[in-house]
Each structure stands twice: as C-alpha cells, then as structure tokens.
Design a protein around this motif. Sequence first.
Motif, PDB file in Angstrom:
ATOM      1  N   GLU A   1      -5.218  -7.890 -16.367  1.00 31.97           N
ATOM      2  CA  GLU A   1      -4.648  -6.848 -17.219  1.00 31.97           C
ATOM      3  C   GLU A   1      -5.498  -5.578 -17.160  1.00 31.97           C
ATOM      4  N   VAL A   2      -6.812  -5.734 -17.131  1.00 32.15           N
ATOM      5  CA  VAL A   2      -7.691  -4.568 -17.036  1.00 32.15           C
ATOM      6  C   VAL A   2      -7.447  -3.827 -15.726  1.00 32.15           C
ATOM      7  N   LEU A   3      -7.348  -4.564 -14.626  1.00 28.71           N
ATOM      8  CA  LEU A   3      -7.122  -3.924 -13.334  1.00 28.71           C
ATOM      9  C   LEU A   3      -5.735  -3.299 -13.258  1.00 28.71           C
ATOM     10  N   LEU A   4      -4.752  -3.910 -13.898  1.00 26.67           N
ATOM     11  CA  LEU A   4      -3.417  -3.322 -13.903  1.00 26.67           C
ATOM     12  C   LEU A   4      -3.441  -1.961 -14.579  1.00 26.67           C
TER      13      LEU A   4
ATOM     14  N   SER B   1       7.185 -12.381 -13.686  1.00 25.29           N
ATOM     15  CA  SER B   1       8.041 -11.496 -14.478  1.00 25.29           C
ATOM     16  C   SER B   1       7.628 -10.034 -14.398  1.00 25.29           C
ATOM     17  N   ALA B   2       6.457  -9.741 -13.804  1.00 23.50           N
ATOM     18  CA  ALA B   2       5.931  -8.384 -13.863  1.00 23.50           C
ATOM     19  C   ALA B   2       6.046  -7.616 -12.562  1.00 23.50           C
ATOM     20  N   ALA B   3       6.275  -8.261 -11.444  1.00 22.40           N
ATOM     21  CA  ALA B   3       6.183  -7.537 -10.181  1.00 22.40           C
ATOM     22  C   ALA B   3       7.027  -8.195  -9.098  1.00 22.40           C
ATOM     23  N   LYS B   4       7.094  -7.508  -7.975  1.00 25.03           N
ATOM     24  CA  LYS B   4       7.818  -8.016  -6.816  1.00 25.03           C
ATOM     25  C   LYS B   4       7.037  -9.147  -6.169  1.00 25.03           C
ATOM     26  N   LEU B   5       7.743 -10.203  -5.789  1.00 26.09           N
ATOM     27  CA  LEU B   5       7.111 -11.370  -5.180  1.00 26.09           C
ATOM     28  C   LEU B   5       7.157 -11.258  -3.661  1.00 26.09           C
ATOM     29  N   VAL B   6       5.990 -11.410  -3.040  1.00 29.24           N
ATOM     30  CA  VAL B   6       5.873 -11.456  -1.583  1.00 29.24           C
ATOM     31  C   VAL B   6       5.460 -12.874  -1.212  1.00 29.24           C
ATOM     32  N   ARG B   7       6.259 -13.553  -0.419  1.00 36.22           N
ATOM     33  CA  ARG B   7       5.939 -14.939  -0.079  1.00 36.22           C
ATOM     34  C   ARG B   7       6.074 -15.166   1.422  1.00 36.22           C
ATOM     35  N   PRO B   8       5.406 -16.172   1.937  1.00 35.60           N
ATOM     36  CA  PRO B   8       5.430 -16.433   3.381  1.00 35.60           C
ATOM     37  C   PRO B   8       6.746 -17.072   3.786  1.00 35.60           C
TER      38      PRO B   8
ATOM     39  N   ARG C   1      -3.567   4.047 -14.038  1.00 37.38           N
ATOM     40  CA  ARG C   1      -4.201   5.335 -14.305  1.00 37.38           C
ATOM     41  C   ARG C   1      -4.651   6.031 -13.026  1.00 37.38           C
ATOM     42  N   LEU C   2      -5.107   5.241 -12.056  1.00 36.19           N
ATOM     43  CA  LEU C   2      -5.585   5.823 -10.800  1.00 36.19           C
ATOM     44  C   LEU C   2      -4.476   6.006  -9.770  1.00 36.19           C
ATOM     45  N   ARG C   3      -3.295   5.444 -10.060  1.00 39.66           N
ATOM     46  CA  ARG C   3      -2.145   5.503  -9.153  1.00 39.66           C
ATOM     47  C   ARG C   3      -2.468   4.861  -7.807  1.00 39.66           C
ATOM     48  N   ILE C   4      -3.030   3.673  -7.876  1.00 44.85           N
ATOM     49  CA  ILE C   4      -3.326   2.902  -6.671  1.00 44.85           C
ATOM     50  C   ILE C   4      -2.670   1.528  -6.805  1.00 44.85           C
ATOM     51  N   PRO C   5      -2.433   0.822  -5.689  1.00 48.72           N
ATOM     52  CA  PRO C   5      -1.740  -0.473  -5.760  1.00 48.72           C
ATOM     53  C   PRO C   5      -2.640  -1.594  -6.262  1.00 48.72           C
ATOM     54  N   LEU C   6      -2.011  -2.536  -6.956  1.00 47.86           N
ATOM     55  CA  LEU C   6      -2.671  -3.769  -7.385  1.00 47.86           C
ATOM     56  C   LEU C   6      -1.966  -4.931  -6.729  1.00 47.86           C
ATOM     57  N   MET C   7      -2.730  -5.788  -6.051  1.00 51.09           N
ATOM     58  CA  MET C   7      -2.161  -6.962  -5.391  1.00 51.09           C
ATOM     59  C   MET C   7      -2.789  -8.217  -5.980  1.00 51.09           C
ATOM     60  N   VAL C   8      -1.966  -9.078  -6.541  1.00 48.54           N
ATOM     61  CA  VAL C   8      -2.445 -10.349  -7.079  1.00 48.54           C
ATOM     62  C   VAL C   8      -1.926 -11.458  -6.181  1.00 48.54           C
ATOM     63  N   ALA C   9      -2.761 -12.456  -5.948  1.00 51.61           N
ATOM     64  CA  ALA C   9      -2.415 -13.526  -5.009  1.00 51.61           C
ATOM     65  C   ALA C   9      -2.723 -14.870  -5.632  1.00 51.61           C
TER      66      ALA C   9
ATOM     67  N   VAL D   1       0.830  -1.199   0.000  1.00 48.83           N
ATOM     68  CA  VAL D   1       0.000   0.000   0.000  1.00 48.83           C
ATOM     69  C   VAL D   1       0.868   1.253   0.000  1.00 48.83           C
ATOM     70  N   ARG D   2       1.950   1.241   0.769  1.00 46.54           N
ATOM     71  CA  ARG D   2       2.835   2.415   0.813  1.00 46.54           C
ATOM     72  C   ARG D   2       3.603   2.585  -0.491  1.00 46.54           C
ATOM     73  N   ARG D   3       4.076   1.489  -1.061  1.00 45.10           N
ATOM     74  CA  ARG D   3       4.911   1.557  -2.261  1.00 45.10           C
ATOM     75  C   ARG D   3       4.094   1.781  -3.521  1.00 45.10           C
ATOM     76  N   GLY D   4       2.891   1.203  -3.585  1.00 46.59           N
ATOM     77  CA  GLY D   4       2.079   1.272  -4.791  1.00 46.59           C
ATOM     78  C   GLY D   4       2.568   0.284  -5.829  1.00 46.59           C
ATOM     79  N   GLY D   5       2.064   0.400  -7.043  1.00 42.40           N
ATOM     80  CA  GLY D   5       2.470  -0.513  -8.101  1.00 42.40           C
ATOM     81  C   GLY D   5       1.835  -1.886  -7.940  1.00 42.40           C
ATOM     82  N   VAL D   6       2.508  -2.899  -8.493  1.00 40.52           N
ATOM     83  CA  VAL D   6       1.991  -4.268  -8.496  1.00 40.52           C
ATOM     84  C   VAL D   6       2.789  -5.116  -7.519  1.00 40.52           C
ATOM     85  N   SER D   7       2.087  -5.897  -6.716  1.00 44.94           N
ATOM     86  CA  SER D   7       2.724  -6.856  -5.806  1.00 44.94           C
ATOM     87  C   SER D   7       2.083  -8.218  -6.018  1.00 44.94           C
TER      88      SER D   7
END
Length: 610
Positions: free
Chosen positions: A261-264, A287-294, A269-277, A141-147
């Motif tokens: 892809e639509v949400l990305l 290949s598109a974003a930073k990986l967060v893993r447990p 455009r809205l400058r808000i974060p997208l989180m895919v799980a 949320v702080r960084r934004g972009g895709v996680s």
Amino acid sequence: MNETSLPGRVVRVLPDLPAVDREFDYLLADATPGAAEVEVGRVVRVPLARRTVRGWVTALDTTPPEGVELERVRKVGTLGPDSSLVELARWAAWRWAGTRPHFLRTATPERAVRRIFRETAWKLGSASAERWLETGVGESVRRGGVSVFRVPPDEQAASLVATVARAVCCASGDEDAAAQVLAVLPEKRDVHRVHRDLRRWGWDAVTWPDGWAEAASGAPIVLGTRAAAWARLHRPAACIVWDEHDEALQQEQAPTWHAREVLLERCVRLRIPLMVASPVPSLWAFSAAKLVRPPREREHEGWPDVEVVDRRREDLARTGLWSPETLRMMRSAEAVVCVVNRRGRARRVVCASCGGVVVCHLCGAPMWLDAEERLVCEEGDDTRPPVCHRCGSTALRLYRPGVTRVKEELEKILGEEVAEFEVHGAASHVAEGCDSPPSARVTVGTEAVLRNALPGALVVFPDFDAELLAPRYRASEEAMVLLARAARMVGGRKLRGRMVVQTNMPDHPVIQAALTSDPSLVSDAEIRTREAMGLPPVRAVAEVSGPGAPDVVAQLAELETVEILGPRGGRWLVKAVTVDQLCDALESISRPRRRVRIAVDPLRFQKGRR
C-alpha cells in the motif's frame, strides 16, 4: 543578546516522540555546523521539555508566532528522508491511524550519512526472462499504474527485477543516469539471494538499509524487505513487490502498515509503474489491477504434481492420521517432508467411547497427553492418569496431534528415525532433544520446514483440513499460500516435485486449484464470499483493543459512517464501506490516556486455538 536575534533561519521540526506528533519552530543559527546543508527531512537535535530530542525538519524558513522566543537547534545530524517521504509519512499516519515519527524512523538511516555523492558510472547488467514476462513488463512500463503478475511458483525474482530494470533504463534513454527500480521482498534471505544473482549478471544492485547512501545516490536496483518501501531514491522509475501475498509485508505492531500500500501511494504520486508478483496473488491484487499471467502450459509446468488422498470413506478410528495410500508413497520416496502446523505432541484428547473432549475436572480447560502419557491441564498444574472423567473409559485418542506426536507415530509406523524441525527466532534447526540426525529421510515440522525442503522431495500435508477450516476469514487464501510455498521449495513438474494432501474436502476450491494449477479458482470463490459477508477487500476494517478501547469505541459509535461489532475477546471490529471513511473516522476521534491498539487492515480478526 537573545537567541532569536542571532543570524539564521527558522525551521519547523517534528520531534521523534510518537506521543506528541506535533511540530515546533526552532532557530537554526548560521554558525551551527552543517546549517547550510539542512533540507526537509534532515535529522536535528532540539531542546524540548527540558531535554534534548531527535527530530526531523519538515519545513524551512517558516514564520513563527509573534512574541515567541525560539529555542535553537542544538545539532545537525544525519541525512534523512526527502520531502516526498515526509509527505508520504503524513498520509501513512492517516491511513493506518498512527503517527508520523514511526514512519520517519523507518526512512532514516541507522548510521549517520552526511553527504550523498551523485555517481554516474553505475553498471547495468543483462536481463534474461521468458517472452511472456518481457512482454508483460514492457506493457506495464509503457502503460504505468499497477500490474499484477501471477508467476509460476518456480519463477525467479531476480529475472523479474532485472527485466524491469532493463525496461525502465531503455525507456529513460539515458544509461549514464540510470533510472532506479525499488524491489521489496518478504524476507532477508530472499533479498540476499536476488542480490547475489543480480551482481552475478553485472548489475550494480544494493541492499537496503545497508546501502542507504547508495540508494539515495542513484543505484539502479535497490532491494530490501518491508522497510525498504521507505527507501530514499534519486531517480525512481518503477517499484516491485515480490510475493505480494506474504504476510511479512505487513507490520504486525500498530500502525499495521503494508509495504504494498505504501508503494502504491508512492508510485501514484511519482507517476511511475508498480508491479506486484505472486504465484497466488491476494484478493486485493485481483480486484485492484490488471492481471498478467503466463501461458497456461507454463503455469501448469511450474506447479508440482499433487496427489489428493480422499479420506471421506476411510475408517479414521482404525487408520488414524495416516492413510495407507499416503504411507505407501512415503515409503517409496527418497526424501519426505511432513507439514503439521501445530507444535508439541497434541493439544486435544478425545474419548473413543463417549466422543467428548477430555477436560480438567477443576477448571474445565482441555487436557493433553505429555511424554509419559499423563493428562495435563492446559491452564493449571493438574495431572491425572489417561482416564475419561465422564465415562471412565481409558480408550483415548489424540485429536489433531502436534509435530512431536506425529514424529513419534511415524517412527513406529515406518520403523526408522524421523527428524523434527523447529524454528527458534530467525534460526531454523532440528529440535533439541531429537535423536534423529538432520539428514534423516523423513522430516516433520511446521511450515517453516519448507525452507529447507529439497527439489524433488515429497511434501505431505497429513491434516490439510485444519488449514481449510481454520477460524480465520482468510483461511482459504492462507491454505493456498501454504501450497504455493511448498510448490516453490520442491520445484515444478520439471524437477518432479510432488505433494500429497490428505483431506475430507477434495472438492474445496483450494484443492481443485492445486490440482489444476489455477489459483483463480480460489480468488473467484473467495471474492463472492467476501462480498456477501462484507469483509476485506470489499469493506474496510480495523480492530480496536487494549485498556482504552472502550473509550475509542464509544466515540466511534456516534458516527454514522462506521459499523461496530463486538466485543469479542476484548476486541472490537470497526467496519466502513470505504477506506477513506474508515480512516477519516479514526482520525476524528481523540486518543484516550489509557493504551489502545488500532490495527487497520488486520490479517486476522481472531486467533483461535488449534
């Protein structure tokens, strides 16, 4: 008095006609009911070609060409997508070689909505998640972009959604005007389950499209399937895609748009974060974003125990489909689910003497055994006794039997009734004509049977090599997804979930990933293969088919930015180095009069028979 002299304003309207995809100017008279409330995206009824059609307002107060007498807007209808979604539809039409009306239809409410009430008393509930998940969400949320969150199979979607909602509300600093979270899930049953959990935790969550007006009013959490990517929101603060690997997130019919892809694009455009799980994120996600893993221990605990039965040294002519070791585990389990992704009895019969596939002597098509042990031609009505047409041997054996045949074999081997599970439409049930009760200890079915698997059950894949060797470029990804789906249904090691995989390739990355609970083994191997072969996500691909396909391919062949392969089975494959090059090439051509299907980012290049 001419209609153009009436007091009013000129609006630009896109008719709901995909074959047209062109805007026209109309006069919106002040006397028209609802004229004062017209905005970009509003649905109106306008005359066109001697009939009245639905359309969307795309611009206000436009200047029409000189000397043109404008027609009047006949009626002002329901609210529709806002201006940002109208622009997003323009981008999506370029991205997937489609037309804007298709996307605007998805964003329009099914029932008329006349007004939006901006409520401020939304209830914000609680959020309870593990420390690694809370930390990852806060940073995203702080960084934004895709996680990309690689969650264990036993992780609950509601925990992630509630955690994100609480994080964005705290970040906004104004709980009276709650920031909104849009969560897209693959199936309706997932949406209803998450909605139930969130409501129990005190959240004002709504489902889309039923809650279209509430979502546009500012409900803090909006849930829906693929189409919800086009939900109109009031204060969007974050978007979530759950089970990002699931094929249900992509539209099968052209245009083959993908909710992720639509949400990305929307989030950029809205400058808000997208989180895919996902427990097994796709190669696009890796290949598109930073990986967060447990933590490693948590991920290992979330997967069930996997028993790999190596069949390389077995005499398959004697043991057939079932290994003695597998049968021993099945006899001792309380509940067993066998997954065979082939319906019917069997689609191939092989001669045990000469080793050839038994085919029809009239047309050459493969033959299969029916319930009366007769050979039946797949293409025609020819039937004959079970005799090889080459050598005359009656020693025939089944090659890759289907669900029905596996059920029959297990009933003979285990000496008990076995249930056969099939899916017809959206409903899943025990197949008609099956004598076994639904509560049978052993159930056989396609992968849809995993929807009803009980925690702690033993899931058996008797012919997993059919998944690994499927004639599709995403075969390894799909095989890993199948194991993850089974793992989620039976539960992790805490619930003593178990899976048995029979294979002749125990060293395959998919098998090793399941054994070690490490999906990155598959992604690392697959990305190297895709790079070497120039396949997605390394290259952009579109599939062209239909009667008008030759005309489209002829135009594309003149461009230097794309490569054309085929035809194969009436289909051509168009490849480009980047998505922008591919989409620009498809936009530059003229569509033929004959029907043509252009599938951008196809999930399967070919669909071979099993």
